[in-house]
Design a protein around this motif. Structure first.
Motif, PDB file in Angstrom:
ATOM      1  N   UNK A  97       0.686  -1.282   0.034  1.00  0.00           N
ATOM      2  CA  UNK A  97       0.007   0.143  -0.055  1.00  0.00           C
ATOM      3  C   UNK A  97       0.968   1.249  -0.072  1.00  0.00           C
ATOM      4  N   UNK A  98       2.130   1.211   0.105  1.00  0.00           N
ATOM      5  CA  UNK A  98       2.934   2.517   0.344  1.00  0.00           C
ATOM      6  C   UNK A  98       2.730   3.276  -0.817  1.00  0.00           C
ATOM      7  N   UNK A  99       2.780   4.856  -0.283  1.00  0.00           N
ATOM      8  CA  UNK A  99       2.407   5.730  -1.603  1.00  0.00           C
ATOM      9  C   UNK A  99       3.605   6.005  -2.153  1.00  0.00           C
ATOM     10  N   UNK A 100       4.891   5.613  -1.687  1.00  0.00           N
ATOM     11  CA  UNK A 100       6.100   6.012  -2.344  1.00  0.00           C
ATOM     12  C   UNK A 100       6.595   4.921  -3.309  1.00  0.00           C
TER      13      UNK A 100
ATOM     14  N   UNK B  57      -0.794   1.043 -10.742  1.00  0.00           N
ATOM     15  CA  UNK B  57      -1.781   2.085 -11.242  1.00  0.00           C
ATOM     16  C   UNK B  57      -1.035   3.035 -12.131  1.00  0.00           C
ATOM     17  N   UNK B  58       0.211   3.360 -11.782  1.00  0.00           N
ATOM     18  CA  UNK B  58       0.992   4.268 -12.762  1.00  0.00           C
ATOM     19  C   UNK B  58       1.136   3.695 -14.000  1.00  0.00           C
ATOM     20  N   UNK B  59       1.311   2.351 -14.231  1.00  0.00           N
ATOM     21  CA  UNK B  59       1.516   1.659 -15.650  1.00  0.00           C
ATOM     22  C   UNK B  59       0.241   1.893 -16.554  1.00  0.00           C
ATOM     23  N   UNK B  60      -0.787   2.260 -15.911  1.00  0.00           N
ATOM     24  CA  UNK B  60      -2.091   2.674 -16.753  1.00  0.00           C
ATOM     25  C   UNK B  60      -2.561   4.085 -16.605  1.00  0.00           C
ATOM     26  N   UNK B  61      -1.804   4.820 -15.968  1.00  0.00           N
ATOM     27  CA  UNK B  61      -1.951   6.223 -16.085  1.00  0.00           C
ATOM     28  C   UNK B  61      -2.898   6.584 -15.204  1.00  0.00           C
ATOM     29  N   UNK B  62      -2.918   6.144 -13.800  1.00  0.00           N
ATOM     30  CA  UNK B  62      -3.903   6.480 -12.846  1.00  0.00           C
ATOM     31  C   UNK B  62      -3.129   7.024 -11.813  1.00  0.00           C
ATOM     32  N   UNK B  63      -3.575   7.937 -11.236  1.00  0.00           N
ATOM     33  CA  UNK B  63      -2.970   8.664 -10.316  1.00  0.00           C
ATOM     34  C   UNK B  63      -2.716   7.843  -8.792  1.00  0.00           C
ATOM     35  N   UNK B  64      -1.731   8.174  -8.286  1.00  0.00           N
ATOM     36  CA  UNK B  64      -1.495   7.418  -6.945  1.00  0.00           C
ATOM     37  C   UNK B  64      -2.672   7.425  -5.949  1.00  0.00           C
ATOM     38  N   UNK B  65      -2.798   6.615  -5.109  1.00  0.00           N
ATOM     39  CA  UNK B  65      -3.863   6.720  -4.360  1.00  0.00           C
ATOM     40  C   UNK B  65      -3.212   6.360  -2.919  1.00  0.00           C
ATOM     41  N   UNK B  66      -3.559   7.077  -1.841  1.00  0.00           N
ATOM     42  CA  UNK B  66      -3.202   7.241  -0.537  1.00  0.00           C
ATOM     43  C   UNK B  66      -4.057   6.147   0.400  1.00  0.00           C
ATOM     44  N   UNK B  67      -3.511   4.648  -0.035  1.00  0.00           N
ATOM     45  CA  UNK B  67      -4.390   3.842   0.496  1.00  0.00           C
ATOM     46  C   UNK B  67      -4.513   3.747   2.106  1.00  0.00           C
ATOM     47  N   UNK B  68      -3.459   4.140   2.660  1.00  0.00           N
ATOM     48  CA  UNK B  68      -3.306   4.290   3.989  1.00  0.00           C
ATOM     49  C   UNK B  68      -3.399   5.655   4.708  1.00  0.00           C
TER      50      UNK B  68
END
Length: 311
Positions: free
Chosen positions: A149-152, A160-171
């Motif tokens: 789940x790490x944001x970094x 998600x980055x591979x399909x051009x979706x912004x990062x999600x702050x899961x935690x």
């Protein structure tokens, strides 16, 4: 004098014979055996369950800080503070997410068990695979998913980055953090209900199902009329474990978020521990523990009523 000694020896020998005869009696031997076997469990029950429970109730009526040798009696003050504090009850929202997500997944777990029992060969292998997460240490599971789940550099955000979706702050996002943590709980604990359901399915007599098949009953009819009525006990156990587990969630949020961000993932049990050890209010923590036990028992009773079971 010798005669007196002889008489004494005869009396002692007679008493000894009576005692041996009494000892050889089957009923006496059964009583001695039962008493011997029950002694250790009874001592353990009194030492580790009854006494701690009584002590917990006693502490809940005090303001004990966990260190002081004295206990100051405060009556029902801890329970009044508990039921009038909004902050304490907000934590049940997080517990509710765990409870309902696990509840929704129960039909899926039953379906998987049904497939393993009927249509998948080598069910023992798959049963081991499903059960494996349950026996893994909870702290290890939490650290593993923290990396995912790490944001970094987390794997999920990398995908998600591979399909051009912004990062999600899961935690770090208060709106989704509890769902992220509940997903970890689902991954870890789903195996136990599957194994229990599979055991329940395998206990149903095969000739009963074969007779239903011969009579023209469809798989769905067999499931509704034969399988489900015979699975009430197992279903009750699964529901009880779900209620107890949801209300006692501690290790996953403690390790992964420590109750953050801004207390949004703090569960009832995590709050209980913080109040006891961070704020040194063991009296209020004991009151919370009693309320927690009562909630689990009430949920269990409600579930048994809904299933039409006694007890």
């Amino acid at each position: 004098m010798a005669t007196g000694m002889t008489q004494t020896l005869d009396v002692d020998s007679s008493e000894k014979n009576k005692f041996l005869k009494w000892l050889k009696n089957d009923k006496v031997q059964k009583k001695i055996l039962l008493t011997t076997f029950l002694f250790v469990p009874t001592i353990m029950l009194l030492s580790f369950i009854i006494y701690p429970a009584i002590k917990l109730i006693y502490i809940s009526f005090t303001d004990w800080n966990g260190v002081s040798p004295t206990y100051n009696y405060v009556g029902f003050k801890n329970f009044i503070n508990l039921f009038t504090s909004n902050e304490l009850w907000k934590t049940l929202y997080a517990n509710g997410i765990y409870f309902f997500l696990h509840l929704i997944l129960i039909p899926v777990e039953l379906y998987i068990a049904f497939l393993l029992d009927r249509y998948i060969k080598g069910s023992e292998f798959f049963k081991s695979i499903f059960f494996m997460p349950y026996i893994i240490n909870g702290v290890a599971v939490a650290y593993m998913f923290s990396f995912l789940y790490s944001s970094e550099d987390g794997i999920l955000n990398a995908i998600l980055g591979l399909i051009n979706i912004d990062k999600i702050g899961w935690l770090s996002d208060p709106k989704i953090v509890n769902y992220s943590l509940a997903a970890v709980s689902l991954w870890r604990f789903t195996g136990m209900p599957i194994v229990l359901f599979l055991a329940g399915l395998q206990s149903i007599p095969k000739d009963m199902l074969e007779a239903a098949t011969i009579d023209g009953a469809s798989v769905w009819q067999q499931f509704c009329k034969i399988i489900m009525p015979n699975m009430k006990t197992v279903t009750s156990i699964v529901l009880f474990l779900n209620a107890r587990g949801a209300l006692m969630v501690f290790d996953i949020p403690f390790v992964m978020t420590s109750g953050g961000p801004r207390g949004s993932s703090t569960t009832f049990a995590l709050n209980l521990v913080k109040i006891a050890f961070d704020f040194e209010n063991f009296g209020l923590a004991a009151a919370m523990a009693i309320v927690l036990i009562v909630m689990i028992l009430l949920l269990s009773k409600l579930q048994n009523k809904l299933l039409g079971m006694k007890g």
